[in-house]
Design a protein around this motif. Structure first.
Motif, PDB file in Angstrom:
ATOM      1  N   ASP A  85     -10.347  -5.970   2.429  1.00 41.79           N
ATOM      2  CA  ASP A  85      -9.904  -5.387   3.690  1.00 41.79           C
ATOM      3  C   ASP A  85     -11.061  -5.281   4.675  1.00 41.79           C
ATOM      4  N   ASP A 116     -12.179  -8.848   5.806  1.00 46.18           N
ATOM      5  CA  ASP A 116     -11.169  -9.419   6.695  1.00 46.18           C
ATOM      6  C   ASP A 116     -11.415  -9.029   8.148  1.00 46.18           C
ATOM      7  N   HIS A 155      -6.040  -0.473  -0.814  1.00 46.16           N
ATOM      8  CA  HIS A 155      -6.838  -1.690  -0.711  1.00 46.16           C
ATOM      9  C   HIS A 155      -8.125  -1.558  -1.513  1.00 46.16           C
ATOM     10  N   TYR A 196       0.850  -1.191   0.000  1.00 44.56           N
ATOM     11  CA  TYR A 196       0.000   0.000   0.000  1.00 44.56           C
ATOM     12  C   TYR A 196       0.890   1.247   0.000  1.00 44.56           C
ATOM     13  N   SER A 212      -6.249  -7.834  -3.753  1.00 47.89           N
ATOM     14  CA  SER A 212      -6.515  -7.137  -2.496  1.00 47.89           C
ATOM     15  C   SER A 212      -6.088  -5.670  -2.534  1.00 47.89           C
TER      16      SER A 212
END
Length: 338
Positions: free
Chosen positions: A126, A129, A121, A93, A150
């Motif tokens: 995300d 999760d 993301h 990221y 992802s």
């Protein structure tokens, strides 16, 4: 000598300035370690220890309430081969959040907005999760089956809004390259996606009922002839004392799948931190063919929260594709956050 001393002093001054400017940088990380043993003793699957992930994240507040995040991750150079490869790091990221203050006079409905620019993301994995909470044991369903990457390069917009007297709704929209974080863009195609989620019911003594949905359109811009779509609906029940359970149904162009899972703390008053985890997944990667190629997966295990920073799990995972043989793999998973 005087020139050297002057240069050293100047360099020290510059370093002190950089240090002062970044004194509020927050550093965090996550380490995942696993032991793997194929129960059937297939020679193709070794009995081994490995580091499966290692994240290192830097976050810093900027002017005008903006914020930047950079996260490093690790992987093996060639994870598909049997030749051992050293771990190497890469950026997972790297994006900036830009809060946008929308004047009340321009708001048709009460809404907040934060723009996102960079490698970020996606709208679903995300968020999902955080409900599953066990990605260190098995990745979230859409991520595990490669339905979407992802993270990807592009633009995002996230925030909350309310409609009438309904519960507050969160939204997250993106425009991405579509190649994922592991590859550069090679064409002009762009993906667009949107997630909406809300708490349908919430009681501090009972728990929270969460609902979420997403629509992801690959090649939605500039190359609509190659467009494919994926959408999903997820319902979950979350209780801070006893655990979470969820069900997700996903359907897309030539694909569909179902994932049901969760974790529970059976006797939190007697065995605090000891829990059970289970999940079953069914995924059809091509529902236009007559030959069965459905992928079935299952997970059952137990875990222990060694404080708030360390979790240890022992689990058994099975997988089967079509009429092929079923594989059974035993794991010991550990995750450390810092």
């Amino acid at each position: 000598k005087e020139d050297m001393n002057s240069a050293i002093a100047e360099l020290k001054s510059q370093l002190d300035t950089v240090k002062a400017d970044n004194s509020d940088v927050k550093v965090s990380g996550e380490l995942r370690v696993a032991y793997t043993k194929n129960v059937q003793n297939y020679t193709a699957m070794k009995n081994n220890f490995d580091v499966t992930r290692a994240y290192l994240t830097f976050k810093k507040k900027l002017g005008w309430d903006a914020a930047v995040r950079v996260t490093l991750d690790v992987s093996r150079l060639s994870p598909t081969t049997t030749t051992p490869q050293t771990l190497f790091d890469y950026i997972k990221y790297a994006y900036v959040d830009l809060p946008i203050d929308i004047p009340a006079s321009l708001q048709i409905i009460p809404i907040t907005l934060t723009g996102k620019i960079g490698l970020q993301h996606n709208v679903w994995i995300d968020w999902a999760d955080k409900i599953w909470e066990n990605a260190y044991i098995m990745k979230q369903f859409d991520d595990n089956e490669g339905i979407m990457s992802s993270a990807d390069f592009g633009l995002g917009a996230a925030g909350k809004f309310t409609l009438f007297s309904l519960p507050e709704i969160e939204y997250h929209a993106t425009v991405f390259n579509g190649t994922g974080y592991k590859a550069t863009e090679t064409n002009s195609d762009k993906d667009i996606a949107l997630r909406l989620n809300t708490n349908l019911y919430s009681d501090e003594n009972i728990g929270t009922v969460v609902a979420g949905t997403y629509l992801n359109m690959k090649n939605a811009l500039f190359n609509t002839a190659a467009q494919t779509k994926q959408a999903a609906l997820l319902l979950a029940f979350k209780n801070e004392t006893y655990g979470n359970v969820y069900a997700e149904y996903m359907k897309g162009t030539k694909i569909n799948g179902l994932s049901i899972g969760g974790f529970v703390y059976p006797v939190p008053s007697i065995l605090p931190g000891v829990g059970l985890v289970a999940r079953v997944d069914s995924y059809d990667p091509n529902n236009t063919v007559t030959t069965s190629n459905d992928i079935s997966r299952s997970l059952i295990g137990a875990f222990y929260n060694w404080g708030k920073d360390v979790k240890i799990a022992a689990d058994l995972q099975t997988s089967k594709t079509g009429s092929g043989a079923e594989t059974k793999i035993a794991y010991m998973h550990t995750v450390v956050t810092f």
